[in-house]
Design an enzyme around this catalytic site. Structure first.
Site, short mmCIF file in Angstrom:
data_model
loop_
_atom_site.label_atom_id
_atom_site.label_comp_id
_atom_site.label_asym_id
_atom_site.label_seq_id
_atom_site.Cartn_x
_atom_site.Cartn_y
_atom_site.Cartn_z
N ASP A 173 61.61 32.37 15.45
CA ASP A 173 60.62 33.44 15.41
C ASP A 173 60.73 34.44 14.26
O ASP A 173 59.76 34.75 13.60
CB ASP A 173 60.68 34.23 16.73
CG ASP A 173 60.53 33.34 17.95
OD1 ASP A 173 60.52 32.11 17.80
OD2 ASP A 173 60.40 33.88 19.06
N GLU A 403 71.70 32.40 25.21
CA GLU A 403 70.60 31.92 24.37
C GLU A 403 71.11 31.56 22.98
O GLU A 403 70.74 30.53 22.40
CB GLU A 403 69.54 33.03 24.27
CG GLU A 403 68.29 32.64 23.52
CD GLU A 403 67.19 33.70 23.65
OE1 GLU A 403 67.47 34.81 24.16
OE2 GLU A 403 66.04 33.41 23.24
C1 GLC Z 1 62.15 32.20 21.55
C2 GLC Z 1 62.73 31.20 20.55
C3 GLC Z 1 62.01 29.87 20.69
C4 GLC Z 1 62.12 29.39 22.13
C5 GLC Z 1 61.68 30.46 23.13
C6 GLC Z 1 62.01 30.11 24.56
O1 GLC Z 1 60.83 32.48 21.29
O2 GLC Z 1 62.66 31.67 19.26
O3 GLC Z 1 62.55 28.93 19.82
O4 GLC Z 1 61.38 28.24 22.32
O5 GLC Z 1 62.31 31.68 22.84
O6 GLC Z 1 63.38 29.84 24.69
#
Ligand code: GLC
Length: 431
Positions: A173, A403
């Site tokens: 992101d 995460e």
């Molecule tokens: C964030 C991450 C993305 C992922 C999402 C859900 O947006 O950057 O890569 O898919 O979270 O985990």
């Protein structure tokens, strides 16, 4: 073995396996798995593909189900969305009303890295039962349709590369590769909004406000275009060839080709081969001679990002590049390995924008590590491959299934009990 002589290490591993399974089971909302219950309460595209690998370790039917529900969100033209809003939740912004794609089930209007084909091939290789054959035959045409969508809408240069139209599509992101391209996105007219991510998580781990304003402006732009993907990819305010998505699509197409050959899908095999050939010829568009690596490139300004991120090293996973290009990228990888406690930081630590706790500007992500490590092994970089795997396992043992992780201290960052991190332990790092 006598049960009384199970070593402490084995016990710890059993415990980790159990905890990882429990995370998947808890985050399973009935046929689809949320990345994390608080921060991400819906189905996410590439998360689900990786999560399926985790389920395949203990419940192969559930693994196929995860893929099936993901493709239940596919649009008629082959597009597979980034998010499927299977149920209501007000703990995430932007929700379905903001996207307003008008689909059933409700979805966002952008896509995510196309890794599903590669994960499906892994699941198939694990269990080639008749039921699995049936599953594969059903899912294959759907993945084909998605890859055709990429070919039709996201390769305006006709080089087999992937243009991202929103930073969220890349799955990375707030990677610094998007800073300059997004800087010219007009945020003056955005509607007032309230972020939800910073209600659950420390601000220092999350994208900055100006990043978020641009994310929202790009969603509003897509909505005003009625999610016309042709217009968005040819006239939109953000059009960047993402080195990550490109490498993952090339790999996914190679996995699709292997499946097509195995199943005797001859026409499809010819089509897929043409995509792979095009990409292998076109990939040098992303080669940054000054940096000596494949880098994302802004289509609007024509500028290379000049940034070495973890996505740079997906070139081995895609199996692209000349000998000389490989030597140059391996130099970068070895330099980072020599100075970093835990591989792979999402941004090269010598970059001034490196930020060890802030999302895609430094932290280590298990799913990227998995792909980079696999690629390294396949091109003969066995030591680096092993180091990445051991570092990933160490991070999870030390901090849990976060995460992402701080590459210097190993501290967890972002949400806890994350599905794809647990899945990567089960499928790979914990073995
Ligand atoms: C964030 C991450 C993305 C992922 C999402 C859900 O947006 O950057 O890569 O898919 O979270 O985990």
């Amino acid at each position: 073995m006598n049960e009384t002589v199970v070593s402490g290490d084995q016990n710890a591993a059993l415990d980790m396996n159990q905890r990882a399974r429990d995370i998947l089971i808890t985050n399973d909302l009935g046929g689809y798995t949320v990345p994390n219950k608080n921060v991400y309460p819906f189905q996410w595209n590439w998360d689900s593909a990786f999560v399926a690998l985790g389920f395949a370790e203990f419940d192969i039917d559930r693994a196929w189900k995860e893929i099936e529900t993901l493709f239940d969100g596919q649009w008629k033209d082959g597009f597979v969305p980034q998010i499927i809003f299977w149920q209501e939740s007000d703990s995430y912004f932007p929700g379905p009303d903001v996207w307003n794609t008008g689909k059933k089930p409700q979805t966002s209007g952008i896509t995510q890295p196309p890794v599903a084909a590669s994960m499906v091939r892994q699941i198939w290789q694990k269990d080639k039962s008749d039921a699995a054959r049936g599953n594969l035959e059903r899912i294959f045409p759907k993945i084909m349709a998605w890859h055709r969508w990429f070919d039709k809408y996201r390769d305006p240069l006709r080089k087999g590369l992937v243009v991202a139209t929103h930073p969220w599509e890349t799955g990375r992101d707030n990677a610094p590769e998007w800073d300059e391209p997004a800087a010219s996105v007009d945020i003056s007219g955005i509607e007032p909004y309230e972020r939800r991510d910073t209600l659950h998580l420390d601000k220092k781990m999350r994208p900055h406000k100006e990043d978020y304003d641009r994310f929202v402006a790009m969603v509003e732009y897509g909505r005003t275009q009625n999610w016309d993907h042709n217009a968005i990819a040819t006239e939109g305010p953000f059009r960047v060839v993402d080195v990550g998505m490109t490498m993952m699509l090339i790999r996914a197409n190679k996995d699709m080709l292997a499946l097509a050959n195995e199943f005797g899908f001859e026409k499809e095999a010819v089509e897929i081969r043409s995509w792979i050939d095009r990409a292998q010829n076109g990939i040098n568009f992303l080669w940054d001679e000054k940096i000596g690596a494949f880098c994302s490139k802004d289509l609007i300004s024509g500028q290379s990002s000049g940034i070495i991120s973890s996505a740079t090293f997906l070139c081995y996973y895609a199996g692209v590049g000349s000998e000389a290009q490989r030597a140059s990228t391996v130099n970068h990888l070895e330099r980072i390995a020599a100075t970093t406690e835990f591989l792979m930081p999402s941004l090269s630590p010598d970059n001034p924008r490196f930020d060890a706790m802030r999302y895609w500007r430094g932290p280590v992500w298990a799913v990227v590590n998995y792909m980079v490590s696999k690629g390294c092994r396949e091109v003969g970089l066995a030591d680096l491959s092993e180091r990445i795997k051991l570092d990933t396992a160490m991070l999870m043992r030390q901090s849990g299934f976060f995460e992402a992780f701080n590459p210097e201290t190993g501290e967890g960052t972002g949400g806890e009990d994350f599905s794809w991190t647990a899945a990567m332990w089960l499928h790979w790092a914990g073995k």
